[in-house]
Each structure stands twice: as C-alpha cells, then as structure tokens.
Design a protein around this motif. Sequence first.
Motif, PDB file in Angstrom:
ATOM      1  N   ASP A  86       0.837  -1.208   0.000  1.00  0.00           N
ATOM      2  CA  ASP A  86       0.000   0.000   0.000  1.00  0.00           C
ATOM      3  C   ASP A  86       0.868   1.252   0.000  1.00  0.00           C
ATOM      4  O   ASP A  86       0.569   2.235  -0.683  1.00  0.00           O
ATOM      5  N   ASP A  87       1.946   1.192   0.770  1.00  0.00           N
ATOM      6  CA  ASP A  87       2.839   2.332   0.847  1.00  0.00           C
ATOM      7  C   ASP A  87       3.499   2.598  -0.513  1.00  0.00           C
ATOM      8  O   ASP A  87       3.556   3.738  -0.983  1.00  0.00           O
ATOM      9  N   VAL A  88       3.939   1.527  -1.178  1.00  0.00           N
ATOM     10  CA  VAL A  88       4.538   1.679  -2.508  1.00  0.00           C
ATOM     11  C   VAL A  88       3.522   2.291  -3.469  1.00  0.00           C
ATOM     12  O   VAL A  88       3.812   3.238  -4.201  1.00  0.00           O
ATOM     13  N   ARG A  89       2.304   1.761  -3.450  1.00  0.00           N
ATOM     14  CA  ARG A  89       1.254   2.266  -4.354  1.00  0.00           C
ATOM     15  C   ARG A  89       0.969   3.747  -4.103  1.00  0.00           C
ATOM     16  O   ARG A  89       0.761   4.528  -5.017  1.00  0.00           O
ATOM     17  N   GLN A  90       0.953   4.079  -2.806  1.00  0.00           N
ATOM     18  CA  GLN A  90       0.697   5.455  -2.415  1.00  0.00           C
ATOM     19  C   GLN A  90       1.807   6.393  -2.912  1.00  0.00           C
ATOM     20  O   GLN A  90       1.548   7.452  -3.460  1.00  0.00           O
ATOM     21  N   GLN A  91       3.049   5.944  -2.761  1.00  0.00           N
ATOM     22  CA  GLN A  91       4.188   6.814  -3.090  1.00  0.00           C
ATOM     23  C   GLN A  91       4.546   6.822  -4.576  1.00  0.00           C
ATOM     24  O   GLN A  91       5.191   7.738  -5.048  1.00  0.00           O
ATOM     25  N   PHE A  92       4.167   5.758  -5.255  1.00  0.00           N
ATOM     26  CA  PHE A  92       4.479   5.670  -6.686  1.00  0.00           C
ATOM     27  C   PHE A  92       3.186   5.607  -7.499  1.00  0.00           C
ATOM     28  O   PHE A  92       2.987   4.701  -8.290  1.00  0.00           O
ATOM     29  N   GLN A  93       2.338   6.595  -7.283  1.00  0.00           N
ATOM     30  CA  GLN A  93       1.039   6.541  -7.955  1.00  0.00           C
ATOM     31  C   GLN A  93       1.157   6.533  -9.468  1.00  0.00           C
ATOM     32  O   GLN A  93       0.350   5.939 -10.161  1.00  0.00           O
ATOM     33  N   PHE A  94       2.198   7.183  -9.961  1.00  0.00           N
ATOM     34  CA  PHE A  94       2.378   7.228 -11.417  1.00  0.00           C
ATOM     35  C   PHE A  94       2.817   5.883 -11.990  1.00  0.00           C
ATOM     36  O   PHE A  94       2.859   5.708 -13.195  1.00  0.00           O
ATOM     37  N   LEU A  95       3.116   4.918 -11.122  1.00  0.00           N
ATOM     38  CA  LEU A  95       3.503   3.583 -11.605  1.00  0.00           C
ATOM     39  C   LEU A  95       2.428   2.547 -11.301  1.00  0.00           C
ATOM     40  O   LEU A  95       2.735   1.385 -11.040  1.00  0.00           O
ATOM     41  N   SER A  96       1.169   2.975 -11.370  1.00  0.00           N
ATOM     42  CA  SER A  96       0.083   2.065 -10.972  1.00  0.00           C
ATOM     43  C   SER A  96       0.066   0.789 -11.819  1.00  0.00           C
ATOM     44  O   SER A  96      -0.443  -0.235 -11.391  1.00  0.00           O
ATOM     45  N   TYR A  97       0.633   0.841 -13.011  1.00  0.00           N
ATOM     46  CA  TYR A  97       0.627  -0.340 -13.897  1.00  0.00           C
ATOM     47  C   TYR A  97       1.752  -1.332 -13.578  1.00  0.00           C
ATOM     48  O   TYR A  97       1.791  -2.430 -14.107  1.00  0.00           O
ATOM     49  N   ALA A  98       2.692  -0.923 -12.719  1.00  0.00           N
ATOM     50  CA  ALA A  98       3.870  -1.763 -12.493  1.00  0.00           C
ATOM     51  C   ALA A  98       3.616  -2.814 -11.421  1.00  0.00           C
ATOM     52  O   ALA A  98       3.131  -2.493 -10.339  1.00  0.00           O
ATOM     53  N   PRO A  99       3.919  -4.070 -11.697  1.00  0.00           N
ATOM     54  CA  PRO A  99       3.796  -5.086 -10.645  1.00  0.00           C
ATOM     55  C   PRO A  99       4.875  -4.892  -9.587  1.00  0.00           C
ATOM     56  O   PRO A  99       5.921  -4.313  -9.861  1.00  0.00           O
TER      57      PRO A  99
END
Length: 436
Positions: free
Chosen positions: A311-324
């Motif tokens: 969740d933290d990664v998703r939050q901080q890297f919102q521009f990479l939402s497509y990246a696994p």
Amino acid sequence: MKKSVVAIVGRPNVGKSTIFNRLVGERISIVEDTPGVTRDRIYSEAEWLHTTFNLIDTGGIDISDEPLIVQVREQAQIAIDEADVIVFLVNGREGITAADEEVAKILYKSNKPVVLGVNKIDNFEMQDLLYEFYALGFGQPYTISGSHGLGLGDLLDEVIKHFPDQSDVYDDDDRIRFSLIGRPNVGKSSLVNALLGEERVIVSDIAGTTKDAVDTEFKKEDRDFTIIDTAGMRKRGKVYETTEKYSVLRALKAIERSDVVLVIIDADTGIIEQDKKIAGYAHEAGKAIVIVVNKWDAVDKDQDTMKEFEDDVRQQFQFLSYAPIIFLSAKTKKRMHTLLPMIVEVSENHAKRVRTNLLNEVIEDALAMNPTPSIKGQKLKILYTTQVAAKPPTFVVFVNDPELMHFTYERFLENRIRDAFGFVGTPIKIYARVRK
Ligand code: GDP
Ligand code: GDP
C-alpha cells in the motif's frame, strides 16, 4: 533503435549550456506531474532533420571543488566515455586558451569523432576569427552563435554524419534488455549476482559487444537477456563517477537502452524521495517497469506487513500504478525465481500489438457502458481506434474533436483497454486525433 549520444565539452563560459538549451528547445520545459521531470538539465533528447539523439551538457556535471584544469579534463573524459560524437566548443572571441588545449589533448587520445564549434560568432564580420582554430587539429571548425542560433544547422549536419551505422544495431530481435535502477546500496549488484547465479542461467563468454562492454548477456530457458550496465554497478575510479548528476546520467542512459526497468527499493530502509525521482525517470521513458522490493529478509514481518508495504509503494508511486511489485531477497534468494518470469511478462506486454477489430470491439463495449461526455453541449464522438506503435503500446482514438476528450474519459478508456488486453507492467499512451 538505439539513439546516438552527443556530448558538448569545453571550458566554462564558452556557451555549452546556451547551445544545449537551444538544441533541446522546448522539450525541457515540458513539466509533468511526476517526480523525475525536473531533471537535472544535463541530459535530454534533441532532434535534427528527423533524427533524434540524446544530448549531454558535460558542463552541467559540477566538480567545482577541483581546479579548472581538472574539471575540464574530467568533463572531456565523460564525453569520451558516454558519447558517440563530441562537440568541442570554444569561444571564438578569445582565441585558443590553455584550457582549450587541455581539452583537445584528451580528445586526441579518444577514437570518438569530434566536431569543433567556434561559438560567439554573432555576425558575419567576425567570421575571420575562425581560422586560428584550425590549429586545434580537429579539421574544419564550424562558426556558431548560441545566443543568436546561427550556424547550428551546419554543425549538426556534420555531427549527424558521424553517428554510428544503425543497420547492425538490434531492434526487433527477441532479446530482452533490462536495467536495475535505484540509489546506492539497495542491492543492485547483489540482485545481478543472484540472477546470474540461478540454476540454468548461462552467461555468455563475450559479455556484451565491444561498444557496451559492461553489459552482461545470458540465456535462460532459451530466452536471451542482456543486463544493461548502470551507475553503481561498476567500480568507481574517476572523480566524476561519485557525483550525483553523473549517476543520474548513467541511469538515464541505461533506461534509454532498456526494454524493462527494474526499480529497486530497499525494504530495510523504506522508500525515500530519491527512489521516487529515479522511478520517475523510468516512467517518463515509457519503458516496462517492475518494482522490486529487495532485502525482504531483513524486515520483521507479520501477516499484514507485505500488504502494508505494498500500500505504501502504491501510495508513493502513484504514477507507476501499472507496475507489478515483487518482494524478494537477493541475500536468501527467496522468490528470486519469480523475477525473470516477471521480466519476460512485462516485456511481452510492452511489445504487444492488438488487432484493430478486437480493439474497436472493446471500445464499443466501453462506450455502451459509459457514454462519451459532452462539453458545452458538444458531444465527443469516437469513430475508431487503432494501435499505432508498440514499446510502449500507443493508441490513436479518432474523434470528432480532440478538445472534447476529457482526461478522465481517456483514463476510463485506458482502463478498459488494460482490462481487455492485459498490459501489466507497461505504460500505454492514448492520443485523440480529429477525423471528421
Ligand atoms: P557554459 O559555461 O559553457 O555552459 O557557458 P554558458 O552557456 O553558460 O554561456 C556563458 C556566457 O556566454 C553566457 O553569458 C551566455 O549568454 C554567453 N553566450 C553563450 N553563447 C553566446 C553567443 O553565441 N554569443 C554571445 N555573444 N554570447 C554567448
Ligand atoms: P548496490 O549499491 O545497489 O549495487 O547494492 P549492493 O548489491 O552492493 O548491496 C548493498 C548492501 O546490501 C550489501 O551490504 C549487501 O550485502 C546488502 N544486501 C543486498 N541484497 C540484500 C538482501 O536481499 N538482504 C539483505 N539483508 N541485505 C542485502
């Protein structure tokens, strides 16, 4: 196709940044809402006569603690290490100085083509100042004026003539090229070693081509891979190799040459600002991306830890939402075996082309589900959609009026396309074009 790299060298104040900014033009002022974009202005794409290339302003790599002569030497060395063609810039109004001669001496020793630019020749009357620069020994000097934009065309014509022959350069082969980027100590070298140490990985005898001698080629299960060399993976020897801008430049160059970029995060220390900046570069470049959380062994875990970290990664890297995101450990090798299959998957998605009829079925379904918006009484009409490029997948939607394509609707279409065709790990681009 691999873009050629041009570096501008010369002692301070001859006009390197002025020329750089002029050649790079407006590209540099494009500001997007991603962290990497305000990049240190030393490396950028430029274009001349439909040829795009990358341009480095070596003057931007500040090693200012060092005496002038050391600085110009180091910057010339960067150009030799990084560029295919070097533009050696001098100040036409000042004649040849000792520092110019110092730069020249270093450039003589390289095999790289050098084009000599005599700058600050702002008008025709000054043309005669050119002659003394023949003495530098780089053939015909080109007079230019960076501040007035004069003479740059002739100089660039000459530069482009020296670009390496692209005909033998890879493009559509099946080899997957990937790089590992991340700040120092996240575990890039350890990950490379762990990958190469895996079972049934065959590292080729000739590592890389002569040109990119620090790349590593290997084969696994009949697939060919190349690990593109990145900053921090080589032994540091020269003064400039420890500067931050140089490591950014190396990372950008590595990203440029990759199909897939692994953004490495250190689970032990968590995400810091610098990680986001580096990830921003990869995103901007339109490459396939996998977020790799390394050192997972070093984290105290309970059943929620992975979810929370994710969740933290998703939050901080919102521009990479497509990246696994994958969690692993180069040290214990836990889940290391999941990395290569993931690289293969995102690389295939990055190169994927979808059939136009299937694509249009998906778009029609999307339109039925969520009708197009109207702006000021004008309704967006979508006529048809086609994929115009891969790496990354790029779509053109033909519409009655592109102004009516609101970004939220574009986002909706992107999500429908992603759901239908599975573009995990790759950015996709959508452009609205008018077709009446
Ligand atoms: P760098 O240190 O080599 O990057 O040099 P800069 O690009 O910062 O330029 C140094 C100074 O020279 C600045 O004041 C520029 O405005 C000036 N300059 C650059 N190009 C020209 C030119 O073609 N003609 C004139 N007259 N001045 C220039
Ligand atoms: P680089 O600078 O990104 O190439 O990082 P290195 O591969 O040199 O690793 C930096 C440090 O992290 C070294 O001390 C490694 O032993 C350590 N390290 C790398 N991977 C792991 C890992 O998966 N778990 C743990 N606990 N330490 C690791």
